[in-house]
Design a protein around this motif. Structure first.
Motif, PDB file in Angstrom:
ATOM      1  N   MET A   1       0.898  -1.130   0.235  1.00  0.00           N
ATOM      2  CA  MET A   1      -0.019   0.043  -0.095  1.00  0.00           C
ATOM      3  C   MET A   1       0.816   1.268  -0.128  1.00  0.00           C
ATOM      4  SD  MET A   1      -3.090   1.072   2.696  1.00  0.00           S
ATOM      5  CE  MET A   1      -4.053  -0.435   2.407  1.00  0.00           C
ATOM      6  N   TRP A   2       0.511   2.315  -0.816  1.00  0.00           N
ATOM      7  CA  TRP A   2       1.436   3.512  -1.170  1.00  0.00           C
ATOM      8  C   TRP A   2       1.277   4.234   0.653  1.00  0.00           C
ATOM      9  CZ3 TRP A   2      -0.669   8.531  -0.507  1.00  0.00           C
ATOM     10  CH2 TRP A   2      -2.048   8.610  -0.465  1.00  0.00           C
ATOM     11  N   GLN A   3       2.335   5.102   0.740  1.00  0.00           N
ATOM     12  CA  GLN A   3       2.309   5.773   1.953  1.00  0.00           C
ATOM     13  C   GLN A   3       2.528   7.318   1.592  1.00  0.00           C
ATOM     14  OE1 GLN A   3       2.394   4.770   5.162  1.00  0.00           O
ATOM     15  NE2 GLN A   3       2.094   2.508   4.151  1.00  0.00           N
ATOM     16  N   PRO A   4       1.850   8.009   2.753  1.00  0.00           N
ATOM     17  CA  PRO A   4       1.945   9.411   2.342  1.00  0.00           C
ATOM     18  C   PRO A   4       3.387   9.896   2.341  1.00  0.00           C
ATOM     19  CG  PRO A   4       0.778   9.041   4.508  1.00  0.00           C
ATOM     20  CD  PRO A   4       1.171   7.652   3.627  1.00  0.00           C
ATOM     21  N   ARG A   5       3.511  10.811   1.460  1.00  0.00           N
ATOM     22  CA  ARG A   5       5.178  11.608   1.522  1.00  0.00           C
ATOM     23  C   ARG A   5       4.884  13.123   2.086  1.00  0.00           C
ATOM     24  NH1 ARG A   5       7.589   9.726  -4.218  1.00  0.00           N
ATOM     25  NH2 ARG A   5       6.711   7.699  -4.043  1.00  0.00           N
ATOM     26  N   VAL A   6       4.038  13.827   1.503  1.00  0.00           N
ATOM     27  CA  VAL A   6       3.920  15.331   1.910  1.00  0.00           C
ATOM     28  C   VAL A   6       2.523  15.342   2.469  1.00  0.00           C
ATOM     29  CG1 VAL A   6       5.801  16.147   0.750  1.00  0.00           C
ATOM     30  CG2 VAL A   6       3.409  15.801  -0.116  1.00  0.00           C
ATOM     31  N   ILE A   7       2.366  16.649   3.418  1.00  0.00           N
ATOM     32  CA  ILE A   7       1.206  17.128   3.856  1.00  0.00           C
ATOM     33  C   ILE A   7       1.079  18.525   3.344  1.00  0.00           C
ATOM     34  CG2 ILE A   7       2.223  17.595   6.179  1.00  0.00           C
ATOM     35  CD1 ILE A   7      -0.470  16.516   7.276  1.00  0.00           C
ATOM     36  N   MET A   8       0.221  19.299   3.298  1.00  0.00           N
ATOM     37  CA  MET A   8      -0.063  20.617   2.988  1.00  0.00           C
ATOM     38  C   MET A   8      -0.592  21.522   4.072  1.00  0.00           C
ATOM     39  SD  MET A   8      -2.352  22.351  -0.122  1.00  0.00           S
ATOM     40  CE  MET A   8      -1.211  21.997  -1.204  1.00  0.00           C
ATOM     41  N   GLN A   9       0.251  22.462   4.530  1.00  0.00           N
ATOM     42  CA  GLN A   9      -0.032  23.346   5.481  1.00  0.00           C
ATOM     43  C   GLN A   9      -0.235  24.796   4.830  1.00  0.00           C
ATOM     44  OE1 GLN A   9       2.008  22.599   9.461  1.00  0.00           O
ATOM     45  NE2 GLN A   9      -0.429  22.300  10.081  1.00  0.00           N
ATOM     46  N   ASN A  10      -1.386  25.235   4.904  1.00  0.00           N
ATOM     47  CA  ASN A  10      -1.178  26.903   4.571  1.00  0.00           C
ATOM     48  C   ASN A  10      -0.894  27.045   3.119  1.00  0.00           C
ATOM     49  OD1 ASN A  10      -2.859  27.423   6.795  1.00  0.00           O
ATOM     50  ND2 ASN A  10      -1.198  28.329   7.679  1.00  0.00           N
ATOM     51  N   GLY A  11      -1.077  25.932   2.326  1.00  0.00           N
ATOM     52  CA  GLY A  11      -0.605  25.928   0.885  1.00  0.00           C
ATOM     53  C   GLY A  11       0.686  25.402   0.443  1.00  0.00           C
ATOM     54  N   GLU A  12       1.514  25.104   1.625  1.00  0.00           N
ATOM     55  CA  GLU A  12       3.064  24.546   1.444  1.00  0.00           C
ATOM     56  C   GLU A  12       2.991  23.277   1.737  1.00  0.00           C
ATOM     57  OE1 GLU A  12       5.598  26.651   0.800  1.00  0.00           O
ATOM     58  OE2 GLU A  12       4.135  28.310   0.852  1.00  0.00           O
ATOM     59  N   LEU A  13       3.744  22.546   0.965  1.00  0.00           N
ATOM     60  CA  LEU A  13       4.153  20.944   0.989  1.00  0.00           C
ATOM     61  C   LEU A  13       4.987  20.716   1.915  1.00  0.00           C
ATOM     62  CD1 LEU A  13       3.403  19.981  -2.861  1.00  0.00           C
ATOM     63  CD2 LEU A  13       1.926  19.518  -0.683  1.00  0.00           C
ATOM     64  N   LEU A  14       4.931  20.115   2.763  1.00  0.00           N
ATOM     65  CA  LEU A  14       6.135  19.734   3.803  1.00  0.00           C
ATOM     66  C   LEU A  14       5.899  18.064   3.923  1.00  0.00           C
ATOM     67  CD1 LEU A  14       4.260  21.580   7.220  1.00  0.00           C
ATOM     68  CD2 LEU A  14       6.298  22.255   5.408  1.00  0.00           C
ATOM     69  N   PRO A  15       7.144  17.521   4.341  1.00  0.00           N
ATOM     70  CA  PRO A  15       7.381  16.237   4.683  1.00  0.00           C
ATOM     71  C   PRO A  15       6.263  15.876   5.904  1.00  0.00           C
ATOM     72  CG  PRO A  15       9.497  17.162   5.102  1.00  0.00           C
ATOM     73  CD  PRO A  15       8.592  18.251   4.640  1.00  0.00           C
ATOM     74  N   TYR A  16       5.751  14.604   5.697  1.00  0.00           N
ATOM     75  CA  TYR A  16       4.104  14.285   6.354  1.00  0.00           C
ATOM     76  C   TYR A  16       4.567  14.463   7.828  1.00  0.00           C
ATOM     77  CZ  TYR A  16      -0.143  11.940   7.051  1.00  0.00           C
ATOM     78  OH  TYR A  16      -1.357  11.654   7.228  1.00  0.00           O
ATOM     79  N   ALA A  17       5.669  14.225   8.382  1.00  0.00           N
ATOM     80  CA  ALA A  17       5.853  14.242   9.863  1.00  0.00           C
ATOM     81  C   ALA A  17       6.018  15.768  10.461  1.00  0.00           C
ATOM     82  CB  ALA A  17       6.967  13.504  10.297  1.00  0.00           C
ATOM     83  N   GLU A  18       6.184  16.719   9.722  1.00  0.00           N
ATOM     84  CA  GLU A  18       6.311  17.793   9.939  1.00  0.00           C
ATOM     85  C   GLU A  18       5.357  18.961  10.178  1.00  0.00           C
ATOM     86  OE1 GLU A  18      10.061  19.414   8.113  1.00  0.00           O
ATOM     87  OE2 GLU A  18      10.947  17.721   8.346  1.00  0.00           O
ATOM     88  N   ALA A  19       4.227  18.636  10.167  1.00  0.00           N
ATOM     89  CA  ALA A  19       2.994  19.528  10.048  1.00  0.00           C
ATOM     90  C   ALA A  19       2.877  19.856  11.695  1.00  0.00           C
ATOM     91  CB  ALA A  19       1.721  18.862   9.739  1.00  0.00           C
ATOM     92  N   LEU A  83      -5.835  20.589  -3.815  1.00  0.00           N
ATOM     93  CA  LEU A  83      -6.183  19.046  -3.592  1.00  0.00           C
ATOM     94  C   LEU A  83      -5.153  18.230  -4.532  1.00  0.00           C
ATOM     95  CD1 LEU A  83      -9.507  18.238  -1.637  1.00  0.00           C
ATOM     96  CD2 LEU A  83      -6.979  19.011  -0.778  1.00  0.00           C
ATOM     97  N   THR A  84      -5.355  18.807  -5.846  1.00  0.00           N
ATOM     98  CA  THR A  84      -4.672  18.147  -7.029  1.00  0.00           C
ATOM     99  C   THR A  84      -3.186  18.203  -6.948  1.00  0.00           C
ATOM    100  OG1 THR A  84      -6.401  18.879  -8.560  1.00  0.00           O
ATOM    101  CG2 THR A  84      -4.308  18.460  -9.378  1.00  0.00           C
ATOM    102  N   ARG A  85      -2.469  19.409  -6.307  1.00  0.00           N
ATOM    103  CA  ARG A  85      -1.278  19.609  -5.843  1.00  0.00           C
ATOM    104  C   ARG A  85      -1.104  18.530  -4.819  1.00  0.00           C
ATOM    105  NH1 ARG A  85       1.906  23.683  -3.834  1.00  0.00           N
ATOM    106  NH2 ARG A  85       0.320  25.069  -3.067  1.00  0.00           N
ATOM    107  N   LEU A  86      -1.557  18.430  -3.884  1.00  0.00           N
ATOM    108  CA  LEU A  86      -1.439  17.471  -2.808  1.00  0.00           C
ATOM    109  C   LEU A  86      -1.262  15.895  -3.285  1.00  0.00           C
ATOM    110  CD1 LEU A  86      -1.114  17.094   0.400  1.00  0.00           C
ATOM    111  CD2 LEU A  86      -3.494  16.542   0.100  1.00  0.00           C
ATOM    112  N   ILE A  87      -2.302  15.715  -3.970  1.00  0.00           N
ATOM    113  CA  ILE A  87      -2.361  14.330  -4.233  1.00  0.00           C
ATOM    114  C   ILE A  87      -1.183  13.881  -5.302  1.00  0.00           C
ATOM    115  CG2 ILE A  87      -3.840  12.603  -5.428  1.00  0.00           C
ATOM    116  CD1 ILE A  87      -6.380  14.046  -4.538  1.00  0.00           C
ATOM    117  N   ARG A  88      -1.235  14.779  -6.297  1.00  0.00           N
ATOM    118  CA  ARG A  88       0.156  14.342  -7.343  1.00  0.00           C
ATOM    119  C   ARG A  88       1.419  14.114  -6.521  1.00  0.00           C
ATOM    120  NH1 ARG A  88      -1.143  18.351 -12.399  1.00  0.00           N
ATOM    121  NH2 ARG A  88      -3.264  17.352 -13.041  1.00  0.00           N
ATOM    122  N   ALA A  89       1.663  14.935  -5.662  1.00  0.00           N
ATOM    123  CA  ALA A  89       2.795  15.210  -4.802  1.00  0.00           C
ATOM    124  C   ALA A  89       2.837  13.647  -4.190  1.00  0.00           C
ATOM    125  CB  ALA A  89       2.860  16.328  -3.876  1.00  0.00           C
ATOM    126  N   ASN A  90       2.031  13.088  -3.613  1.00  0.00           N
ATOM    127  CA  ASN A  90       2.158  12.111  -3.023  1.00  0.00           C
ATOM    128  C   ASN A  90       2.311  10.796  -3.909  1.00  0.00           C
ATOM    129  OD1 ASN A  90       1.948  12.271  -0.089  1.00  0.00           O
ATOM    130  ND2 ASN A  90       0.464  13.685  -0.510  1.00  0.00           N
TER     131      ASN A  90
END
Ligand SMILES: Cc1ncc(COP(=O)(O)O)c(C=O)c1O
Length: 303
Positions: A1-19, A83-90
């Motif tokens: 199963m795929w794993q999340p790589r990045v998360i989005m906070q206030n429009g910025e993409l961060l490594p998932y654990a750094e939110a 959400l398009t940016r978020l999903i593609r980045a993952n």
């Protein structure tokens, strides 16, 4: 199963654990937050991802933010782009569950209405294990929230305190899940899903006045059922004892999809097996969300 790589906070993409959200924010202290759970399904034939009923989720988010008097607004096109940016980045290779959480970031007094921040996360989500076998529900002794206390029609984080207590009690009592009653004793919904039952071959669901979330999936089921059968779904009060007359029942939601209910309060629903109306709606629902049938309602937004 795929794993999340990045998360989005206030429009910025961060490594998932750094939110991060500050513990002294209104969001943390007073649960001044509202959220959406959405799914982007992968079409198995084309491999393309499409978000299901994005516009309706954004409209509910807008309403929730208005009820909670947050001083920001999201538009459908803006959320689609984020959400398009978020999903593609993952880079998922299978279905995606998206949680979009909006909250007051201010530190301090309760009456502040901003600044408003947001976090969007994309993750894999396994198919609920009860989708095939069905689940048992127990009517909870916890009462569903009432509209003039903590409005259940919006997806406010605070509403899930009560939902969680209900769910924990159900598990402790040996059920797979719970059903809540309104303060007036009418059937409302499950902690994270809406409820439908079949009686005399007719599909019934508690009305919007029964303290339910204004669910996107509930609306989808009502539309699909009416198209399949030409019969309207009765949206009306349901008494607790009427549950025991059900020939079939199921719960539904974006996360739960459609899960048959095979027992309520340890009494079998119908013959204790998922019924034909439920099975037909499950199939139609999955064909619809995956884009395996024409998208006649413009419910699918490409990623
Ligand atoms: C309390 C509650 N009811 C119903 C639902 C189903 O809502 P939707 O179909 O919009 O996902 C949810 C979903 O998260 C929920 O939390």
């Amino acid at each position: 199963m795929w794993q999340p790589r990045v998360i989005m906070q206030n429009g910025e993409l961060l490594p998932y654990a750094e939110a991060r959200v500050h513990p002294m924010s209104l969001a943390m202290t007073y649960a001044t937050a509202v959220f959406e759970g959405l799914r982007a399904y992968r079409n198995p034939e084309t491999g393309a991802f499409k978000i299901f009923r994005l516009a309706e989720h954004v409209r509910r988010l807008q309403a929730g933010m208005k009820v909670m008097r947050m001083d920001r607004r999201f538009e459908v096109d803006e959320v689609a782009a984020l959400l398009t940016r978020l999903i593609r980045a993952n880079e998922p290779d299978d279905d995606v569950y998206v949680r979009l959480l909006v909250y007051v970031e201010a530190l301090g007094l309760m009456a502040q209405t901003g600044p408003v921040g947001f976090t969007a996360a994309a993750s894999p989500r396994e198919r609920p294990k009860y989708a095939e076998t069905g689940m048992s529900l127990g009517v909870s002794s916890w009462t569903r929230l009432s509209d003039n206390a903590s409005p259940p029609r919006i997806k406010a984080t605070a509403n899930y305190h009560s939902a969680r207590l209900t769910q924990l009690q159900a598990k402790a009592d040996g059920y797979d899940g719970a059903l809540m009653l309104t303060p007036a004793g009418k059937v409302s919904e499950a902690p994270i899903a809406c409820f439908f039952m079949v009686r005399d071959g007719k599909l019934i669901t508690p009305g919007l006045g029964s303290n339910i979330l204004e669910s996107v999936t509930r609306d989808t089921i009502i539309t699909l059922h009416e198209e399949l059968t030409g019969q309207p779904v009765a949206q009306r009060d349901v008494d607790r004892s009427e549950l025991y007359f059900a020939e079939e029942a199921f719960v539904c939601g974006t996360g739960q999809e459609i899960i048959p209910v095979v027992a309520i309060d340890r009494l079998p629903v119908g013959d204790g097996q998922p019924g034909p109306i439920t099975r037909r709606l499950q199939k139609t629902y999955f064909d619809t969300v995956r884009g395996l049938v024409p998208d006649r309602h413009e419910w699918l937004t490409p990623v």
